[in-house]
Scaffold this motif. Sequence first.
Motif, mmCIF file in Angstrom:
data_model
loop_
_atom_site.group_PDB
_atom_site.id
_atom_site.type_symbol
_atom_site.label_atom_id
_atom_site.label_comp_id
_atom_site.label_asym_id
_atom_site.label_seq_id
_atom_site.Cartn_x
_atom_site.Cartn_y
_atom_site.Cartn_z
ATOM 1 N N THR A 1 0.801 -1.275 0.145
ATOM 2 C CA THR A 1 -0.108 0.012 -0.061
ATOM 3 C C THR A 1 0.837 1.236 0.075
ATOM 4 O O THR A 1 0.620 2.343 -0.615
ATOM 5 C CB THR A 1 -0.922 0.088 1.167
ATOM 6 N N LEU B 1 -12.091 -2.198 -11.607
ATOM 7 C CA LEU B 1 -12.976 -1.403 -12.309
ATOM 8 C C LEU B 1 -14.238 -2.368 -12.956
ATOM 9 O O LEU B 1 -15.139 -1.885 -13.594
ATOM 10 C CB LEU B 1 -12.476 -0.658 -13.549
ATOM 11 N N GLU C 1 2.378 6.367 -7.028
ATOM 12 C CA GLU C 1 1.391 7.248 -7.726
ATOM 13 C C GLU C 1 1.599 8.767 -7.361
ATOM 14 O O GLU C 1 1.414 9.516 -8.482
ATOM 15 C CB GLU C 1 -0.051 6.946 -7.121
ATOM 16 N N ASP D 1 2.542 1.598 -3.482
ATOM 17 C CA ASP D 1 1.483 2.390 -4.470
ATOM 18 C C ASP D 1 1.352 3.614 -4.349
ATOM 19 O O ASP D 1 1.311 4.152 -5.318
ATOM 20 C CB ASP D 1 0.393 1.333 -4.097
ATOM 21 N N LYS E 1 -4.554 -0.799 -12.189
ATOM 22 C CA LYS E 1 -4.256 0.116 -11.043
ATOM 23 C C LYS E 1 -5.744 -0.064 -10.209
ATOM 24 O O LYS E 1 -5.425 0.097 -8.905
ATOM 25 C CB LYS E 1 -4.187 1.561 -11.529
ATOM 26 N N TRP E 2 -6.626 0.026 -10.925
ATOM 27 C CA TRP E 2 -8.216 0.182 -9.851
ATOM 28 C C TRP E 2 -8.858 -1.041 -10.389
ATOM 29 O O TRP E 2 -8.758 -1.662 -11.479
ATOM 30 C CB TRP E 2 -8.566 1.304 -10.358
ATOM 31 N N TYR F 1 -5.467 1.662 -16.359
ATOM 32 C CA TYR F 1 -6.380 1.875 -15.458
ATOM 33 C C TYR F 1 -6.774 0.515 -14.707
ATOM 34 O O TYR F 1 -7.152 0.564 -13.630
ATOM 35 C CB TYR F 1 -7.433 2.603 -15.958
ATOM 36 N N ARG F 2 -7.047 -0.300 -15.638
ATOM 37 C CA ARG F 2 -7.520 -1.766 -14.977
ATOM 38 C C ARG F 2 -6.382 -2.512 -14.252
ATOM 39 O O ARG F 2 -6.867 -3.248 -13.202
ATOM 40 C CB ARG F 2 -7.658 -2.748 -16.190
ATOM 41 N N HIS G 1 -9.200 9.301 -13.328
ATOM 42 C CA HIS G 1 -8.831 8.965 -12.108
ATOM 43 C C HIS G 1 -10.029 9.382 -11.062
ATOM 44 O O HIS G 1 -10.532 8.971 -9.899
ATOM 45 C CB HIS G 1 -7.488 9.616 -11.707
ATOM 46 N N VAL H 1 -13.318 7.737 -11.251
ATOM 47 C CA VAL H 1 -13.220 6.380 -10.442
ATOM 48 C C VAL H 1 -13.352 6.666 -8.976
ATOM 49 O O VAL H 1 -14.252 6.036 -8.210
ATOM 50 C CB VAL H 1 -11.797 5.579 -10.649
ATOM 51 N N VAL H 2 -12.473 7.781 -8.700
ATOM 52 C CA VAL H 2 -12.222 7.804 -7.133
ATOM 53 C C VAL H 2 -13.729 8.510 -6.413
ATOM 54 O O VAL H 2 -14.022 8.154 -5.142
ATOM 55 C CB VAL H 2 -11.062 8.927 -6.983
#
Length: 362
Positions: A186, A233, A193, A189, A230-231, A227-228, A264, A267-268
């Motif tokens: 964590t 989705l 970022e 990451d 990283k998050w 993106y997929r 971003h 998503v957030v």
Amino acid sequence: MTDKIKVLYIDDEDNNLNSFKASLRKDFKVITAIDAFEGLKIAETEELHVVIADQRMPGLDGVEFFEKLMKINPEPVRILLTGYSDIADVIDAINRGQVYRFIDKPWNIEQIKNAIQTAGDIYFARKELKDKNERLQKIHSEMNQFVYSLSHELRGPLMSISGVSKLAKMETKDPAVLEYFDLIDTATDKLDEFIYKMLDFYRSTKIENKVTEIDFKEVVAQQLEVYRQKWALDHIEIKIHINQNSAFFSDDSKIRVILNNLFHNAVVFQKENFPQKMIRVAIDVVGKTATIVIEDNGVGIEDNLINEVFNLFQRATQKNVGSGLGLYMVKESTIQMGGKVQLESIVNQGTKVTVVLPNFAE
């Protein structure tokens, strides 16, 4: 500053040279030369602030002298003395010798003193500006080195830590140990970022446009794959519509900065426990513009923040999420590419950001 102004005066008449030096030696540091050739020799070795030359001289006239002086020492401010009103000479002096001012002969002592003072002020102002520009170039070069270090020297060890952590997690089944490695992952990451954010910040605000041909389908596909990774989705419906039937030229890195930060945010700032989460990406290339629209049905932005969200370190909501850099970088990237950005948002209904960019094909 008058005691610092160094003046070179060139005239083929001894009386004029002696009179000039006697009249102005208390106010300025005066150097004289009997002809243009002697003046050029002096200019090769002396730091001169103002150069004054008579137009009608044997060998080289004033305009020809200034033309050669430009190649040897272009820094001094140039003044031409002339007893004639030949417009051709005036045009030549401006075009070839880049003369700052003309003074008629016979000259008046106060007139020429004021002219030297003003010319000296111009010289020192130009020198200060040149020094500042050189300093800015040095800072820019140092910033490039810093960004290189940020990208390579920091991310390299960070990826090594992440890799070792993943390998270590495969070697143990102890829940407590696995929890520690999850904390390491964590933290790495978050740091990675942040590094990406700093790189994007530099690309969007400090680097000049680097124009290349843009294939929006390819760019979006590449970014969506990132993106997929990283998050998560899977629980968000992602709608992609790209209409591009003509060549579009722009700055690839800045376009990716815009897409990254808008996606971003989409998503957030989704609504928690909402079953129909959606993000729509639409890009239309028509004629001389490309219109990028990223829309979500998330939490939206409060009315009192809508006019502030593009400012530096301003978060889009009161939620303690994000760095406050994203929309600022979107705005800066858009402005640097000569585009426009518009934001529409309703609390609990969603946000829509529209970016219009010009085609640099021409």
